[in-house]
Write a protein that holds these residues in place. Structure first.
Motif, mmCIF file in Angstrom:
data_model
loop_
_atom_site.group_PDB
_atom_site.id
_atom_site.type_symbol
_atom_site.label_atom_id
_atom_site.label_comp_id
_atom_site.label_asym_id
_atom_site.label_seq_id
_atom_site.Cartn_x
_atom_site.Cartn_y
_atom_site.Cartn_z
ATOM 1 N N ILE A 34 8.453 -12.661 41.047
ATOM 2 C CA ILE A 34 7.614 -11.643 41.707
ATOM 3 C C ILE A 34 8.465 -10.433 42.077
ATOM 4 C CG2 ILE A 34 6.177 -11.175 43.745
ATOM 5 C CD1 ILE A 34 5.440 -14.214 43.577
ATOM 6 N N GLU A 35 9.623 -10.719 42.631
ATOM 7 C CA GLU A 35 10.564 -9.645 43.002
ATOM 8 C C GLU A 35 10.921 -8.814 41.758
ATOM 9 O OE1 GLU A 35 11.930 -8.677 45.748
ATOM 10 O OE2 GLU A 35 13.677 -7.527 45.079
ATOM 11 N N VAL A 36 11.184 -9.523 40.667
ATOM 12 C CA VAL A 36 11.570 -8.850 39.425
ATOM 13 C C VAL A 36 10.445 -7.951 38.920
ATOM 14 C CG1 VAL A 36 11.943 -9.288 36.970
ATOM 15 C CG2 VAL A 36 13.291 -10.502 38.660
ATOM 16 N N ARG A 37 9.228 -8.462 38.941
ATOM 17 C CA ARG A 37 8.100 -7.658 38.442
ATOM 18 C C ARG A 37 7.911 -6.411 39.303
ATOM 19 N NH1 ARG A 37 4.119 -12.351 36.161
ATOM 20 N NH2 ARG A 37 5.457 -12.775 34.397
ATOM 21 N N ASN A 38 8.127 -6.571 40.600
ATOM 22 C CA ASN A 38 8.022 -5.401 41.478
ATOM 23 C C ASN A 38 9.056 -4.356 41.107
ATOM 24 O OD1 ASN A 38 5.891 -6.408 42.882
ATOM 25 N ND2 ASN A 38 7.133 -7.331 44.500
ATOM 26 N N ARG A 39 10.264 -4.817 40.877
ATOM 27 C CA ARG A 39 11.338 -3.884 40.536
ATOM 28 C C ARG A 39 11.065 -3.217 39.181
ATOM 29 N NH1 ARG A 39 15.886 -4.074 43.626
ATOM 30 N NH2 ARG A 39 16.049 -5.858 45.015
ATOM 31 N N LEU A 40 10.627 -4.038 38.223
ATOM 32 C CA LEU A 40 10.354 -3.491 36.895
ATOM 33 C C LEU A 40 9.231 -2.465 36.955
ATOM 34 C CD1 LEU A 40 10.669 -6.694 34.711
ATOM 35 C CD2 LEU A 40 12.092 -4.667 34.533
ATOM 36 N N ALA A 41 8.271 -2.704 37.849
ATOM 37 C CA ALA A 41 7.152 -1.774 37.967
ATOM 38 C C ALA A 41 7.609 -0.465 38.617
ATOM 39 C CB ALA A 41 6.044 -2.413 38.791
ATOM 40 N N GLN A 42 8.568 -0.567 39.523
ATOM 41 C CA GLN A 42 8.993 0.626 40.270
ATOM 42 C C GLN A 42 9.937 1.510 39.451
ATOM 43 O OE1 GLN A 42 10.775 -0.983 43.758
ATOM 44 N NE2 GLN A 42 8.810 -1.665 44.608
ATOM 45 N N GLU A 43 10.954 0.901 38.927
ATOM 46 C CA GLU A 43 12.010 1.711 38.321
ATOM 47 C C GLU A 43 11.741 1.899 36.835
ATOM 48 O OE1 GLU A 43 15.754 -0.137 39.126
ATOM 49 O OE2 GLU A 43 14.950 -0.906 41.013
ATOM 50 N N ASP A 44 12.129 3.044 36.364
ATOM 51 C CA ASP A 44 11.903 3.254 34.941
ATOM 52 C C ASP A 44 13.200 3.423 34.166
ATOM 53 O OD1 ASP A 44 9.849 3.099 33.190
ATOM 54 O OD2 ASP A 44 9.680 5.267 32.946
ATOM 55 N N ASP A 45 14.123 4.170 34.721
ATOM 56 C CA ASP A 45 15.344 4.389 33.960
ATOM 57 C C ASP A 45 16.581 3.852 34.675
ATOM 58 O OD1 ASP A 45 15.319 6.118 35.990
ATOM 59 O OD2 ASP A 45 15.689 7.932 34.808
ATOM 60 N N GLY A 46 16.384 3.070 35.697
ATOM 61 C CA GLY A 46 17.538 2.586 36.444
ATOM 62 C C GLY A 46 17.964 1.198 36.036
ATOM 63 N N ARG A 47 17.642 0.799 34.844
ATOM 64 C CA ARG A 47 18.025 -0.538 34.414
ATOM 65 C C ARG A 47 18.566 -0.514 32.982
ATOM 66 N NH1 ARG A 47 12.126 -0.714 34.988
ATOM 67 N NH2 ARG A 47 11.193 -0.821 32.938
ATOM 68 N N GLU A 48 19.315 -1.540 32.677
ATOM 69 C CA GLU A 48 19.944 -1.627 31.356
ATOM 70 C C GLU A 48 19.662 -2.997 30.750
ATOM 71 O OE1 GLU A 48 21.676 0.682 29.797
ATOM 72 O OE2 GLU A 48 21.941 2.150 31.402
ATOM 73 N N ALA A 49 19.298 -2.989 29.488
ATOM 74 C CA ALA A 49 19.189 -4.261 28.771
ATOM 75 C C ALA A 49 20.585 -4.620 28.286
ATOM 76 C CB ALA A 49 18.240 -4.107 27.591
ATOM 77 N N PHE A 50 20.961 -5.873 28.427
ATOM 78 C CA PHE A 50 22.309 -6.258 27.990
ATOM 79 C C PHE A 50 22.240 -7.458 27.050
ATOM 80 C CE2 PHE A 50 22.926 -10.240 30.216
ATOM 81 C CZ PHE A 50 22.063 -10.164 31.304
ATOM 82 N N HIS A 51 23.305 -7.615 26.300
ATOM 83 C CA HIS A 51 23.436 -8.731 25.364
ATOM 84 C C HIS A 51 24.905 -9.109 25.365
ATOM 85 C CE1 HIS A 51 23.640 -10.046 20.879
ATOM 86 N NE2 HIS A 51 23.635 -11.084 21.689
#
Lengths: 353, 290
Positions: A34-51
């Motif tokens: 739930i916390e993650v979905r909230n964050r994903l909904a809020q932020e748009d460019d403040g995250r990075e996909a990693f591998h």
């Protein structure tokens, strides 16, 4: 690796990097969905996909792990979506960054994202198509009688930009947004014709290509109104027989390319090339510059350890950080650096000393 | 000038001058050139062998390899692969190698050197080697069986079904078929088998020839693939690859015009070892219903 976590590292006289946070990416801590979905909904460019090795996920710059999963066979990552595919995918399942299925595209092959555009390489390795994610519709497809060795798109022309496709036969096709050929670049290579790399600048005003063997040649083209014009070519000392890393920096200022002893940087305004030697094979070049004007790249040292390097174009010094790790993930944003090391992601801040 | 006659002459010449070898010690071909799988048409052949040691078809120089380094932005459906340049402007491509078996340090190879091992890397259903042959002079992919030593095989191709299609109406042909005058698209569901194949599997033929009234209506030869005006075409007829085969119908063999009376068509299907099958289909006028 422990060294990284404990001490600030000085990069030359001027720049110090300090650890901000370190995040384990092994499945030790449960992720609060739930916390993650909230964050994903809020932020748009403040995250990075990693591998990193067989794990992929999404992390934000504050140190929150938003998603994590194991790689099936391969992984395609964009800023909003991922495709976690097996060895023989006959369709592509597009998932959002919280793991929900967004859509399915019925196309065989291996998917990849370039500048958030979805491409699929066919099982022959000689055809590529682009799909529009919202509509799941095929935008264009090109088939060749030669293996594709590299593909480049520009970042500032998302959804409507040109694509450059480099082929094993030594030619490069410049393709418009509908998949029609605008131009075919084929230099008069003296030796053996092979395309090793292509790159397109942010504004799509420049195209760079490395092709040929004995000698290997770098060519720079201007692109304007569907016309490609050769500006200059350089004979290189390298004789790589594999894909070569070639990358324009943000703002079309520099062209960076891998050379036998490290990285070379061409300043587009002057045509001057500077070389930065490192003891290993360059494995990643970052397009973005830090606030201090540093360019970053990573290389694989002789011991199999990944090292991260920063350079100030125009100056001879190379600042390197040993990771003690064989896997890596490397991003910069302003004064911030995010590095993936085995099962950790570590964020550093750069300060002027 | 058509490319294929030149190709045939060139390949005959190069095959005569240069002796090529199969890249695996035993050669069981599990997929042939131009095999159709949905929208994908294979650009080479797939082989399995007793031990997986891969040797070059002839001495050559390594000009490109892909070792699937993890930072690669573009994945490799061919897995780990190596490309050798040979005399006569031919290139051979060895795909789906075992990643640990290939050493990029070696540049020049003799035909007895081991290049690597057949593996499972990339888009391949099991451990096997993919082999592609590219003719740089003609800028086209060539059926590898044109240059490799002959495949010994006695299996005769099978003509399963032939059908005529007109305005979405399909008519499967019997020995004699009653037909209304008109134009029909001819489709042939044909396949080949091979004695050595380890499991039940069909292969495409090499050549399909459709005759009508002693004239060749269509000849489809799966010899080469090249790019013509942005479209991939196959063989001497330069048939667009996308039009060559239709799922559920078979190979598209052009148009047959039935003008009434007694007529026939003759289909000949050959495999690469020279085995062939023939079938004649006769037509009589169909009586129109009042």
């Amino acid at each position: 690796m422990l060294y990284f976590f404990l001490f600030p590292v000085q990069l030359g006289k001027e720049i110090i990097i300090k650890k901000d946070w370190a995040l384990p990416i092994l499945p030790i801590l449960p992720i609060d969905e739930i916390e993650v979905r909230n964050r994903l909904a809020q932020e748009d460019d403040g995250r990075e996909a990693f591998h990193s090795d067989d794990i992929f996920g999404v992390v934000d710059w504050e140190g929150n792990l938003l998603y994590r999963d194991s790689v099936s066979y391969g992984i395609a990552l964009s800023d909003r979506f991922f495709i976690n595919y097996g060895a023989l995918p006959d369709r592509q399942v597009i998932q959002t960054q919280d793991g929900r299925i967004h859509s399915v595209v019925q196309e065989k092959g291996y998917p990849f994202f370039l500048q958030n555009r979805l491409f699929i390489l066919d099982p022959n390795g000689s055809a590529v198509c682009e799909y529009d994610i919202p509509t799941k519709k095929l935008i264009w497809e090109r088939k060749f009688a030669s293996i594709i060795t590299d593909i480049a798109v520009s970042s500032k022309t998302q959804g409507k930009g040109i694509t450059v496709v480099a082929l094993l036969n030594g030619t490069q096709f410049v393709v418009n947004p509908q998949g029609k050929t605008i131009d075919v670049l084929a230099g008069d290579d003296f030796g053996i014709p092979v395309s090793f790399a292509c790159a397109l600048s942010d504004s799509a005003e420049h195209i760079a290509v490395i092709s040929g063997l004995d000698p290997q040649i770098l060519r720079l083209y201007d692109y304007d109104k569907n016309v490609c014009t050769l500006i200059k070519e350089w004979k290189l000392e390298s004789s790589f027989r594999r894909k070569i890393l070639l990358q324009f920096s943000d703002s079309d200022k520099y062209l960076m390319f891998e050379q036998t002893n490290g990285l070379s940087i061409l300043e587009l305004s002057t045509g001057e090339i500077m070389s930065y030697d490192v003891a290993g094979r360059v494995i990643d070049i970052l397009p973005g510059m830090t606030e201090q004007g540093l360019l970053g790249f990573s290389f694989l040292g002789s011991t199999g350890e990944v090292e991260f390097a920063f350079i100030l174009p125009g100056k001879k010094q190379v600042f390197t950080l040993k990771s003690g790790s064989s896997s890596f993930f490397f991003r910069t944003r302003g004064k911030e650096i995010m590095i993936g090391l085995d099962k950790w992601i570590v964020k550093f801040n750069m300060d002027t000393g | 000038m058509k490319k294929t006659p030149l190709l045939a002459v060139l390949l005959l010449f190069t095959t005569f001058i240069f002796a090529y070898r199969w890249p695996l010690d035993s050669n069981i071909v599990t997929r042939l050139f131009a095999s159709c799988d949905g929208r994908t048409v294979s650009h080479g052949i797939e082989i399995i062998g007793n031990n997986g040691a891969v040797r070059p078809i002839e001495e050559g120089e390594l000009i490109f390899f892909s070792d699937s380094l993890r930072s690669a932005a573009i994945p490799s459906t061919l897995g780990t692969f190596a490309v050798l340049e040979h005399r006569g402007n031919l290139r051979s491509v060895y795909t789906h190698l075992d990643p640990g078996s290939f050493s990029p340090e070696k540049i020049r190879y003799s035909s007895s050197d081991v290049l690597g091992s057949a593996g499972t890397s990339g888009y391949i259903p099991g451990k096997r080697l993919g082999l592609l042959i590219y003719d740089r002079e003609l800028d086209q992919l060539v059926n590898p069986l044109l240059i490799l030593p002959e495949l010994q095989d006695q299996s005769v191709p099978v003509i399963e079904k032939v059908l005529l299609k007109s305005n979405d109406q399909k008519k499967y042909l019997e020995d004699t078929t009653a037909l209304l005058p008109g134009s029909y698209q001819v489709f042939a569901d044909v396949y080949d088998t091979a004695e050595k194949l380890p499991y039940l599997q069909t292969l495409p033929p090499y050549r399909l020839i459709l005759h009508s009234s002693g004239r060749i209506v269509t000849e489809l030869v799966l010899s080469s693939i090249h790019l013509k005006e942005g479209t991939l075409v196959i063989g001497e007829e330069e048939t667009p690859v996308e039009d060559m085969y239709e799922d559920g119908l078979g190979y598209a063999l052009g148009e047959f015009r039935y003008t009434g009376g007694e007529m026939s068509i003759e289909l000949t299907v050959e495999d690469f070892s020279g085995n062939s099958a023939q079938k004649v289909f006769s037509f009589i006028p169909q009586v129109r219903k009042e």
